[in-house]
Design a protein around this motif. Structure first.
Motif, mmCIF file in Angstrom:
data_model
loop_
_atom_site.group_PDB
_atom_site.id
_atom_site.type_symbol
_atom_site.label_atom_id
_atom_site.label_comp_id
_atom_site.label_asym_id
_atom_site.label_seq_id
_atom_site.Cartn_x
_atom_site.Cartn_y
_atom_site.Cartn_z
ATOM 1 N N GLU A 4 0.830 -1.187 0.000
ATOM 2 C CA GLU A 4 0.000 0.000 0.000
ATOM 3 C C GLU A 4 0.874 1.249 0.000
ATOM 4 O O GLU A 4 1.963 1.252 0.566
ATOM 5 C CB GLU A 4 -0.888 0.021 1.260
ATOM 6 N N PRO A 5 0.384 2.356 -0.668
ATOM 7 C CA PRO A 5 1.139 3.607 -0.653
ATOM 8 C C PRO A 5 1.401 4.064 0.765
ATOM 9 O O PRO A 5 0.521 4.002 1.620
ATOM 10 C CB PRO A 5 0.193 4.579 -1.383
ATOM 11 N N GLY A 6 2.609 4.530 1.008
ATOM 12 C CA GLY A 6 2.941 5.046 2.319
ATOM 13 C C GLY A 6 3.390 3.998 3.308
ATOM 14 O O GLY A 6 3.814 4.326 4.408
ATOM 15 N N VAL A 7 3.262 2.715 2.932
ATOM 16 C CA VAL A 7 3.713 1.640 3.816
ATOM 17 C C VAL A 7 5.120 1.237 3.413
ATOM 18 O O VAL A 7 5.367 0.862 2.279
ATOM 19 C CB VAL A 7 2.781 0.417 3.719
ATOM 20 N N ARG A 8 6.055 1.339 4.335
ATOM 21 C CA ARG A 8 7.444 1.059 4.033
ATOM 22 C C ARG A 8 7.812 -0.332 4.535
ATOM 23 O O ARG A 8 7.427 -0.720 5.628
ATOM 24 C CB ARG A 8 8.363 2.115 4.661
ATOM 25 N N THR A 9 8.536 -1.085 3.716
ATOM 26 C CA THR A 9 8.956 -2.420 4.119
ATOM 27 C C THR A 9 10.452 -2.422 4.366
ATOM 28 O O THR A 9 11.219 -1.921 3.556
ATOM 29 C CB THR A 9 8.628 -3.437 3.013
ATOM 30 N N GLY A 10 10.858 -2.973 5.501
ATOM 31 C CA GLY A 10 12.275 -3.088 5.793
ATOM 32 C C GLY A 10 12.915 -1.836 6.355
ATOM 33 O O GLY A 10 14.092 -1.839 6.688
ATOM 34 N N VAL A 11 12.147 -0.744 6.442
ATOM 35 C CA VAL A 11 12.677 0.491 7.002
ATOM 36 C C VAL A 11 11.635 1.084 7.938
ATOM 37 O O VAL A 11 10.458 0.729 7.889
ATOM 38 C CB VAL A 11 13.027 1.520 5.897
ATOM 39 N N ASP A 12 12.069 2.009 8.767
ATOM 40 C CA ASP A 12 11.156 2.645 9.706
ATOM 41 C C ASP A 12 10.134 3.500 8.965
ATOM 42 O O ASP A 12 10.455 4.151 7.976
ATOM 43 C CB ASP A 12 11.933 3.530 10.682
ATOM 44 N N SER A 13 8.914 3.522 9.458
ATOM 45 C CA SER A 13 7.892 4.403 8.912
ATOM 46 C C SER A 13 8.227 5.851 9.267
ATOM 47 O O SER A 13 9.042 6.114 10.169
ATOM 48 C CB SER A 13 6.530 4.047 9.478
ATOM 49 N N ASP A 14 7.580 6.787 8.578
ATOM 50 C CA ASP A 14 7.784 8.199 8.903
ATOM 51 C C ASP A 14 7.432 8.472 10.359
ATOM 52 O O ASP A 14 8.137 9.204 11.064
ATOM 53 C CB ASP A 14 6.915 9.080 7.998
ATOM 54 N N ALA A 15 6.320 7.882 10.806
ATOM 55 C CA ALA A 15 5.881 8.120 12.182
ATOM 56 C C ALA A 15 6.924 7.648 13.194
ATOM 57 O O ALA A 15 7.190 8.322 14.191
ATOM 58 C CB ALA A 15 4.548 7.425 12.432
ATOM 59 N N SER A 16 7.522 6.476 12.926
ATOM 60 C CA SER A 16 8.517 5.966 13.872
ATOM 61 C C SER A 16 9.793 6.801 13.832
ATOM 62 O O SER A 16 10.464 6.987 14.858
ATOM 63 C CB SER A 16 8.819 4.497 13.586
ATOM 64 N N VAL A 17 10.130 7.329 12.649
ATOM 65 C CA VAL A 17 11.304 8.214 12.543
ATOM 66 C C VAL A 17 11.073 9.480 13.365
ATOM 67 O O VAL A 17 11.954 9.924 14.116
ATOM 68 C CB VAL A 17 11.576 8.580 11.068
ATOM 69 N N ILE A 18 9.878 10.055 13.227
ATOM 70 C CA ILE A 18 9.569 11.280 13.975
ATOM 71 C C ILE A 18 9.569 10.997 15.471
ATOM 72 O O ILE A 18 10.111 11.779 16.268
ATOM 73 C CB ILE A 18 8.214 11.848 13.524
ATOM 74 N N ALA A 19 8.983 9.867 15.860
ATOM 75 C CA ALA A 19 8.953 9.513 17.280
ATOM 76 C C ALA A 19 10.371 9.355 17.825
ATOM 77 O O ALA A 19 10.678 9.829 18.925
ATOM 78 C CB ALA A 19 8.146 8.228 17.475
ATOM 79 N N ARG A 20 11.235 8.686 17.057
ATOM 80 C CA ARG A 20 12.614 8.490 17.509
ATOM 81 C C ARG A 20 13.373 9.809 17.576
ATOM 82 O O ARG A 20 14.219 10.018 18.467
ATOM 83 C CB ARG A 20 13.328 7.518 16.567
ATOM 84 N N SER A 21 13.037 10.724 16.668
ATOM 85 C CA SER A 21 13.763 11.997 16.618
ATOM 86 C C SER A 21 13.496 12.877 17.831
ATOM 87 O O SER A 21 14.241 13.817 18.092
ATOM 88 C CB SER A 21 13.398 12.764 15.342
ATOM 89 N N ARG A 22 12.452 12.551 18.565
ATOM 90 C CA ARG A 22 12.164 13.344 19.763
ATOM 91 C C ARG A 22 13.243 13.154 20.819
ATOM 92 O O ARG A 22 13.535 14.078 21.589
ATOM 93 C CB ARG A 22 10.788 12.963 20.318
ATOM 94 N N ASP A 23 13.847 11.966 20.835
ATOM 95 C CA ASP A 23 14.954 11.708 21.752
ATOM 96 C C ASP A 23 16.300 11.705 21.041
ATOM 97 O O ASP A 23 17.338 11.925 21.655
ATOM 98 C CB ASP A 23 14.759 10.352 22.451
ATOM 99 N N GLU A 24 16.255 11.443 19.715
ATOM 100 C CA GLU A 24 17.476 11.435 18.904
ATOM 101 C C GLU A 24 17.279 12.402 17.738
ATOM 102 O O GLU A 24 16.888 11.990 16.639
ATOM 103 C CB GLU A 24 17.752 10.024 18.374
ATOM 104 N N ARG A 34 13.864 11.546 2.640
ATOM 105 C CA ARG A 34 12.727 10.916 1.970
ATOM 106 C C ARG A 34 11.860 11.915 1.208
ATOM 107 O O ARG A 34 11.319 11.597 0.142
ATOM 108 C CB ARG A 34 11.851 10.188 2.994
ATOM 109 N N HIS A 35 11.684 13.091 1.757
ATOM 110 C CA HIS A 35 10.636 13.977 1.235
ATOM 111 C C HIS A 35 11.108 15.337 0.717
ATOM 112 O O HIS A 35 10.303 16.075 0.136
ATOM 113 C CB HIS A 35 9.581 14.213 2.323
ATOM 114 N N ALA A 36 12.367 15.677 0.895
ATOM 115 C CA ALA A 36 12.820 17.022 0.530
ATOM 116 C C ALA A 36 12.644 17.312 -0.957
ATOM 117 O O ALA A 36 12.212 18.402 -1.344
ATOM 118 C CB ALA A 36 14.282 17.220 0.940
ATOM 119 N N ASP A 37 12.961 16.361 -1.807
ATOM 120 C CA ASP A 37 12.863 16.593 -3.251
ATOM 121 C C ASP A 37 11.425 16.884 -3.672
ATOM 122 O O ASP A 37 11.168 17.788 -4.476
ATOM 123 C CB ASP A 37 13.396 15.388 -4.033
#
Length: 205
Positions: A4-24, A34-37
């Motif tokens: 499905e669009p927006g579902v990433r396989t083998g890598v962290d989802s955007d939501a998990s990246v954002i959640a991790r970035s709160r501490d890292e 992923r999205h700058a371009d």
């Protein structure tokens, strides 16, 4: 296997990246990669390359500062894209006059003289393309800003209706209504055609 669009396989989802970035905080760079371009392309088509460089950077700076407020439960489709495009569109809102001037300037670009293009068929195609581009630019300049935002998020940002609703913080019915009115105005200005409809897929309903 269908993904499905927006579902990433083998890598962290955007939501998990954002959640991790709160501490890292350094983890947020993944979202930029992923999205700058895509964000830059959208901004460049609305305001031009040079302003797009600055606003893309400001988009991600703002997103980084607001990452603690990101709600993954509201995410639809392509992860953080609606959130990022919403921030970018808000920033475009500060440059409404510049955007209108850009579209009006594009609408005044003269067609090339015949002698500038030696091949008649290519010359005709080029003149035709420029004419459509001029007319489209003039039509976009004439749209109310709220209608233009919806139209260009769909046509140039590649967002679906639900994603546009999320990006702008409005009901999906409002998105449909504004898009319908914007497309009607474009078709009226362009003699029945709507170049922006080429991007839209049936799945966006």
């Amino acid at each position: 296997m269908t993904v499905e669009p927006g579902v990433r396989t083998g890598v962290d989802s955007d939501a998990s990246v954002i959640a991790r970035s709160r501490d890292e905080p350094e983890a947020f760079a993944v979202l930029f990669d992923r999205h700058a371009d895509a964000v830059h392309r959208y901004l460049a088509r609305r305001l031009g390359d040079e302003p797009a460089d600055d606003l893309m950077a400001e988009t991600f700076t703002t997103a980084f500062q607001q990452r603690h407020r990101y709600d993954p439960a509201r995410a639809t489709g392509d992860g953080a894209r609606p959130w990022l495009f919403g921030i970018a569109t808000n920033l475009v809102g500060r440059h409404r006059r510049a955007e209108a001037r850009r579209f009006k300037a594009l609408a005044r670009i003269p067609a090339p003289a015949d002698h500038e293009e030696p091949l008649a068929e290519r010359a005709a195609a080029r003149v035709g393309a420029l004419a459509v581009r001029r007319e489209l630019a003039a039509a976009l300049a004439a749209l109310p800003a709220r209608h233009r935002d919806v139209l260009l998020l769909v046509a140039w940002g590649g967002l679906g209706y639900e994603e546009v609703a999320q990006a702008l913080g409005v009901p999906i019915g409002t998105v449909r209504s504004r898009l319908h009115r914007a497309r009607s105005k474009l078709r009226e200005a362009l003699g029945g055609s709507d170049p922006t409809a080429l991007r839209e897929a049936s799945g966006h309903d």
